[in-house]
Design a protein around this motif. Structure first.
Motif, PDB file in Angstrom:
ATOM      1  N   ASP A   1       0.844  -1.187   0.000  1.00 27.89           N
ATOM      2  CA  ASP A   1       0.000   0.000   0.000  1.00 27.89           C
ATOM      3  C   ASP A   1       0.884   1.243   0.000  1.00 27.89           C
ATOM      4  OD1 ASP A   1      -2.348   1.471   0.140  1.00 27.89           O
ATOM      5  OD2 ASP A   1      -2.498   1.327   2.322  1.00 27.89           O
ATOM      6  N   ASP A   2       0.613   2.195  -0.887  1.00 29.24           N
ATOM      7  CA  ASP A   2       1.355   3.452  -0.928  1.00 29.24           C
ATOM      8  C   ASP A   2       0.484   4.581  -0.406  1.00 29.24           C
ATOM      9  OD1 ASP A   2       3.457   2.106  -2.079  1.00 29.24           O
ATOM     10  OD2 ASP A   2       3.072   2.822  -4.108  1.00 29.24           O
ATOM     11  N   LYS A   3       1.097   5.484   0.379  1.00 30.29           N
ATOM     12  CA  LYS A   3       0.373   6.632   0.922  1.00 30.29           C
ATOM     13  C   LYS A   3       1.257   7.868   0.837  1.00 30.29           C
ATOM     14  CE  LYS A   3      -2.735   4.296   4.131  1.00 30.29           C
ATOM     15  NZ  LYS A   3      -3.456   3.727   3.070  1.00 30.29           N
ATOM     16  N   HIS A   4       0.639   8.985   0.465  1.00 30.29           N
ATOM     17  CA  HIS A   4       1.305  10.286   0.466  1.00 30.29           C
ATOM     18  C   HIS A   4       1.140  10.863   1.866  1.00 30.29           C
ATOM     19  CE1 HIS A   4       0.434   9.535  -3.780  1.00 30.29           C
ATOM     20  NE2 HIS A   4       1.538  10.228  -3.996  1.00 30.29           N
ATOM     21  N   VAL A   5       2.226  10.881   2.632  1.00 31.33           N
ATOM     22  CA  VAL A   5       2.169  11.194   4.054  1.00 31.33           C
ATOM     23  C   VAL A   5       2.848  12.525   4.367  1.00 31.33           C
ATOM     24  CG1 VAL A   5       2.954  10.410   6.330  1.00 31.33           C
ATOM     25  CG2 VAL A   5       2.127   8.759   4.686  1.00 31.33           C
ATOM     26  N   THR A   6       2.219  13.271   5.274  1.00 29.71           N
ATOM     27  CA  THR A   6       2.839  14.449   5.871  1.00 29.71           C
ATOM     28  C   THR A   6       2.959  14.165   7.362  1.00 29.71           C
ATOM     29  OG1 THR A   6       1.846  15.948   4.249  1.00 29.71           O
ATOM     30  CG2 THR A   6       2.647  16.928   6.305  1.00 29.71           C
ATOM     31  N   VAL A   7       4.170  14.271   7.887  1.00 27.91           N
ATOM     32  CA  VAL A   7       4.417  14.067   9.306  1.00 27.91           C
ATOM     33  C   VAL A   7       4.848  15.415   9.884  1.00 27.91           C
ATOM     34  CG1 VAL A   7       5.786  12.863  11.044  1.00 27.91           C
ATOM     35  CG2 VAL A   7       5.135  11.683   8.945  1.00 27.91           C
ATOM     36  N   THR A   8       4.118  15.861  10.888  1.00 29.36           N
ATOM     37  CA  THR A   8       4.464  17.096  11.582  1.00 29.36           C
ATOM     38  C   THR A   8       4.948  16.723  12.974  1.00 29.36           C
ATOM     39  OG1 THR A   8       2.753  18.285  10.349  1.00 29.36           O
ATOM     40  CG2 THR A   8       3.617  19.349  12.341  1.00 29.36           C
ATOM     41  N   ILE A   9       6.158  17.121  13.288  1.00 35.77           N
ATOM     42  CA  ILE A   9       6.735  16.863  14.604  1.00 35.77           C
ATOM     43  C   ILE A   9       6.823  18.222  15.286  1.00 35.77           C
ATOM     44  CG2 ILE A   9       8.709  15.952  15.876  1.00 35.77           C
ATOM     45  CD1 ILE A   9       9.427  14.436  13.234  1.00 35.77           C
ATOM     46  N   GLU A  10       6.115  18.342  16.396  1.00 32.12           N
ATOM     47  CA  GLU A  10       6.057  19.639  17.065  1.00 32.12           C
ATOM     48  C   GLU A  10       6.390  19.503  18.541  1.00 32.12           C
ATOM     49  OE1 GLU A  10       3.308  23.574  16.675  1.00 32.12           O
ATOM     50  OE2 GLU A  10       2.376  21.639  16.317  1.00 32.12           O
ATOM     51  N   GLY A  11       7.309  20.346  18.999  1.00 31.35           N
ATOM     52  CA  GLY A  11       7.697  20.362  20.394  1.00 31.35           C
ATOM     53  C   GLY A  11       7.217  21.626  21.077  1.00 31.35           C
ATOM     54  N   LYS A  12       6.505  21.451  22.190  1.00 29.22           N
ATOM     55  CA  LYS A  12       6.044  22.570  23.003  1.00 29.22           C
ATOM     56  C   LYS A  12       6.240  22.199  24.461  1.00 29.22           C
ATOM     57  CE  LYS A  12       2.503  24.352  19.905  1.00 29.22           C
ATOM     58  NZ  LYS A  12       1.082  24.577  19.687  1.00 29.22           N
ATOM     59  N   ALA A  13       6.933  23.062  25.195  1.00 29.09           N
ATOM     60  CA  ALA A  13       7.185  22.849  26.634  1.00 29.09           C
ATOM     61  C   ALA A  13       7.811  21.478  26.900  1.00 29.09           C
ATOM     62  CB  ALA A  13       5.898  23.022  27.429  1.00 29.09           C
TER      63      ALA A  13
END
Length: 142
Positions: free
Chosen positions: A105-117
């Motif tokens: 299975d192929d997927k167009h992925v966006t990964v957002t890595i967010e750091g807060k506190a």
């Protein structure tokens, strides 16, 4: 004399900015491995639909993204990446886009890595899964 002082001050400030930028870019070019013990499935409004206890490992290199929840693994080449961390993996944000493949299975992925506190959250969105997101909170980094 005042011009000489202003020039020295400006040059010093520019060197500090360049040094800070170099540290940020150096951190972003390194391989990062993040691990989580819980996976949450959320809707497009951020409401948690369900959670699952499972170890998930996310590895990001300069060119590749690997996501391994449980005994499943998806890999892909990174086509786009931004990186802006004030404090590496504590305060800042990275966005990665990739075409991920796994289990036929192929997927167009966006990964957002967010750091807060000091808390780092990874949000996975696939173009093929409209209105659904997967989130994990990183337990540790390598």
């Amino acid at each position: 004399m005042k011009t000489k002082f202003n020039l020295k001050t400006s040059l010093f400030a520019l060197l500090l900015i360049l040094a800070g930028t170099t540290v940020t870019f150096a951190q972003c070019d390194k391989t990062a491995t993040l691990k989580s013990s819980t996976t949450s499935y959320v809707d497009d409004k951020g409401t948690v639909l369900r959670s699952k206890e499972e170890e998930t490992t996310v590895t990001i290199t300069k060119t590749d993204l690997t996501i391994a929840p449980g005994d499943h693994e998806m890999t892909g080449k990174i086509s786009y990446q931004t990186c802006d961390w004030k404090v590496p993996f504590k305060e800042g944000k990275t966005v990665v886009k990739a075409l991920m493949s796994g289990d036929g299975d192929d997927k167009h992925v966006t990964v957002t890595i967010e750091g807060k506190a000091g808390k780092v959250t990874l949000t996975f969105e696939a173009e093929e899964m409209i209105g659904k997101k997967i989130q994990v909170v990183a337990d540790k980094f390598e």
